[in-house]
Design a protein around this motif. Sequence first.
Motif, PDB file in Angstrom:
ATOM      1  N   ILE A   5      -4.305 -29.431 -52.969  1.00  0.00           N
ATOM      2  CA  ILE A   5      -3.349 -29.187 -51.937  1.00  0.00           C
ATOM      3  C   ILE A   5      -2.257 -28.558 -52.405  1.00  0.00           C
ATOM      4  N   SER A   6      -1.774 -28.958 -53.764  1.00  0.00           N
ATOM      5  CA  SER A   6      -0.765 -28.428 -54.422  1.00  0.00           C
ATOM      6  C   SER A   6      -0.803 -27.105 -54.832  1.00  0.00           C
ATOM      7  N   LEU A   7      -2.070 -26.416 -54.880  1.00  0.00           N
ATOM      8  CA  LEU A   7      -2.204 -25.174 -55.322  1.00  0.00           C
ATOM      9  C   LEU A   7      -1.893 -24.302 -54.261  1.00  0.00           C
ATOM     10  N   ASN A   8      -2.411 -24.842 -52.904  1.00  0.00           N
ATOM     11  CA  ASN A   8      -2.057 -23.909 -51.605  1.00  0.00           C
ATOM     12  C   ASN A   8      -0.534 -23.978 -51.606  1.00  0.00           C
ATOM     13  N   ILE A   9      -0.082 -25.131 -51.557  1.00  0.00           N
ATOM     14  CA  ILE A   9       1.500 -24.962 -51.382  1.00  0.00           C
ATOM     15  C   ILE A   9       2.334 -23.962 -52.350  1.00  0.00           C
ATOM     16  N   LEU A  10       1.802 -23.855 -53.725  1.00  0.00           N
ATOM     17  CA  LEU A  10       2.439 -22.823 -54.679  1.00  0.00           C
ATOM     18  C   LEU A  10       2.063 -21.622 -54.088  1.00  0.00           C
ATOM     19  N   ASP A  11       0.859 -21.391 -53.545  1.00  0.00           N
ATOM     20  CA  ASP A  11       0.315 -20.061 -53.200  1.00  0.00           C
ATOM     21  C   ASP A  11       1.206 -19.670 -51.846  1.00  0.00           C
ATOM     22  N   VAL A  12       1.233 -20.321 -50.969  1.00  0.00           N
ATOM     23  CA  VAL A  12       1.931 -19.989 -49.676  1.00  0.00           C
ATOM     24  C   VAL A  12       3.403 -19.859 -49.951  1.00  0.00           C
ATOM     25  N   ALA A  13       3.894 -20.608 -50.819  1.00  0.00           N
ATOM     26  CA  ALA A  13       5.454 -20.659 -50.971  1.00  0.00           C
ATOM     27  C   ALA A  13       5.571 -19.258 -51.850  1.00  0.00           C
ATOM     28  N   GLU A  14       4.761 -18.781 -52.796  1.00  0.00           N
ATOM     29  CA  GLU A  14       5.128 -17.604 -53.326  1.00  0.00           C
ATOM     30  C   GLU A  14       5.230 -16.556 -52.557  1.00  0.00           C
ATOM     31  N   ASN A  15       4.609 -16.535 -51.230  1.00  0.00           N
ATOM     32  CA  ASN A  15       4.818 -15.655 -50.185  1.00  0.00           C
ATOM     33  C   ASN A  15       6.340 -15.513 -49.675  1.00  0.00           C
ATOM     34  N   SER A  16       7.004 -16.741 -49.767  1.00  0.00           N
ATOM     35  CA  SER A  16       8.144 -16.931 -49.288  1.00  0.00           C
ATOM     36  C   SER A  16       9.121 -16.223 -50.214  1.00  0.00           C
ATOM     37  N   VAL A  17       8.786 -16.349 -51.423  1.00  0.00           N
ATOM     38  CA  VAL A  17       9.624 -15.699 -52.477  1.00  0.00           C
ATOM     39  C   VAL A  17       9.595 -14.127 -52.373  1.00  0.00           C
ATOM     40  N   ARG A  18       8.300 -13.676 -52.099  1.00  0.00           N
ATOM     41  CA  ARG A  18       8.171 -12.353 -52.138  1.00  0.00           C
ATOM     42  C   ARG A  18       8.863 -11.745 -50.685  1.00  0.00           C
ATOM     43  N   ALA A  19       8.942 -12.630 -49.794  1.00  0.00           N
ATOM     44  CA  ALA A  19       9.515 -12.479 -48.572  1.00  0.00           C
ATOM     45  C   ALA A  19      11.269 -12.302 -48.723  1.00  0.00           C
ATOM     46  N   ASP A  20      11.598 -12.517 -50.028  1.00  0.00           N
ATOM     47  CA  ASP A  20      13.004 -12.364 -50.428  1.00  0.00           C
ATOM     48  C   ASP A  20      13.943 -13.540 -49.509  1.00  0.00           C
ATOM     49  N   ALA A  21      13.268 -14.609 -49.596  1.00  0.00           N
ATOM     50  CA  ALA A  21      13.815 -15.804 -49.073  1.00  0.00           C
ATOM     51  C   ALA A  21      15.236 -16.464 -49.917  1.00  0.00           C
ATOM     52  N   LYS A  22      16.222 -16.806 -49.435  1.00  0.00           N
ATOM     53  CA  LYS A  22      17.271 -17.209 -50.187  1.00  0.00           C
ATOM     54  C   LYS A  22      16.978 -18.885 -50.515  1.00  0.00           C
ATOM     55  N   LEU A  23      16.472 -19.511 -49.459  1.00  0.00           N
ATOM     56  CA  LEU A  23      16.282 -20.809 -49.595  1.00  0.00           C
ATOM     57  C   LEU A  23      14.989 -21.148 -49.046  1.00  0.00           C
ATOM     58  N   ILE A  24      13.917 -21.988 -49.774  1.00  0.00           N
ATOM     59  CA  ILE A  24      12.787 -22.225 -49.591  1.00  0.00           C
ATOM     60  C   ILE A  24      12.709 -23.767 -49.459  1.00  0.00           C
ATOM     61  N   GLU A  25      12.174 -24.322 -48.177  1.00  0.00           N
ATOM     62  CA  GLU A  25      12.206 -25.727 -47.968  1.00  0.00           C
ATOM     63  C   GLU A  25      10.846 -26.108 -48.000  1.00  0.00           C
TER      64      GLU A  25
END
Lengths: 188, 123
Positions: A5-25
Motif C-alpha cells: 500500500i505504501s508504494l501506491n501512496i508514494l505513486d499517488v502523492a507524486e501526482n500531487s507534487v506534479r500538480a504543484d501543490a504547496k502542501l500535501i497531507e
Amino acid sequence: MMPEISLNILDVAENSVRADAKLIEITVAICTKEDTLTVLIKDDGCGMSVQQLEQVQDPFFTTRTTRKVGLGVPFLKQAAEMTGGGFEITSEAGKGTKVESVFRLSHIDRMPLGDMSETIYTLVVFNEHTHFRYTYSYDERVFTLDTREMREIVGEDVSFSQREVSLFIKDYLVENKKEVDDENGGKI
Amino acid sequence: MKSLDELKAIREKVQGTIGMRYEGPEQTRVVIGMATCGIAAGARPILAAVAQMVQEEHLANVNVSQTGCIGLCQYEPILEVMEPGKDKVTYVNMTPEKALEVMRMHVKGGQIVRKYTVGTTQK
C-alpha cells in the motif's frame, strides 16, 4: 499491481507534487474496531476538471505523452476495492485534489502497508519545495511529521538531504511508527 | 517518542558546513525513474540507497533526483547517469545492489558498467 500500500501512496502523492501543490497531507489511519485502514492524500495543487476527474480512474488515460496508460490511481482504487473497501476521489480545478481509500483491515486480499517510512522519507527529501504533513494513527495512538515545523527549525539554508538532517528524518519516521505500532498489536 | 528538539541540535552542528552543496555545470546528475512503472518495479529502495551513499561519502559533486516515466517501462527500475560534457548513460533493471555498483564504478570511478546499460540488455 503494487506489492505494498505504501508504494501506491508514494505513486499517488507524486501526482500531487506534479500538480504543484504547496502542501500535501497524507494520513494513514488504522482502526481495529471498525476493521479499516484508511489512506487519505490531499493536496492544494492545480486540481482537475470534471472531465479529467472521470478520466483519471480509467487506466487508459494519462496526461503523459510517452505512453498511453496511467495506472497510478486505478491501482490504488483496485487495491482498496478488492478488500471490500471503498475509494473516492474529489477535485476542483485550481483548488486541489483529495483521494481517499478505505481498506478492510482483516481482508485476505489486503496487501501489507509496507514501508511507509521510506515512502514519506522519499517524498520529503526529494521534494523539498513542497510541504508535507503526515499523520499515522493506530487506534488511539498518533504521530505526525510536518515539514513546515521542521523547516522552521533548520531554516531555509539547510537541505533535508544534508546527511544529519536526512538521518534524523529517517529515524524520526521509523522510531515513532514503531512506538505507535508496539503500543498496539504490532506492524500492519 | 522522538521529538523535533533533536533537530535544533543538528541545526547548530551543520550550520557551518552548509553551502558545500552546489548545483552547477560540473555536477554529475543521477536520475531515477519514479513514475508508476518505476515505483512498481522497485525504484523506491534504489533511490534511498543511492541517496544514502551520496550523503555518507560526501559526494558533493553528485546530484541525485527523481524523474517521471522515461518511456521504457519494461526496463524499470531505470537509473540514468549524466556526466558533464558526456553522453547520458541509461542503466536498466536496477536493484539497490546494482545501483550501488554503478555508483562506485561509474559515478565515482568513471567506468561505464556496460553489463547493465540499456544497449547491452536490448541485444
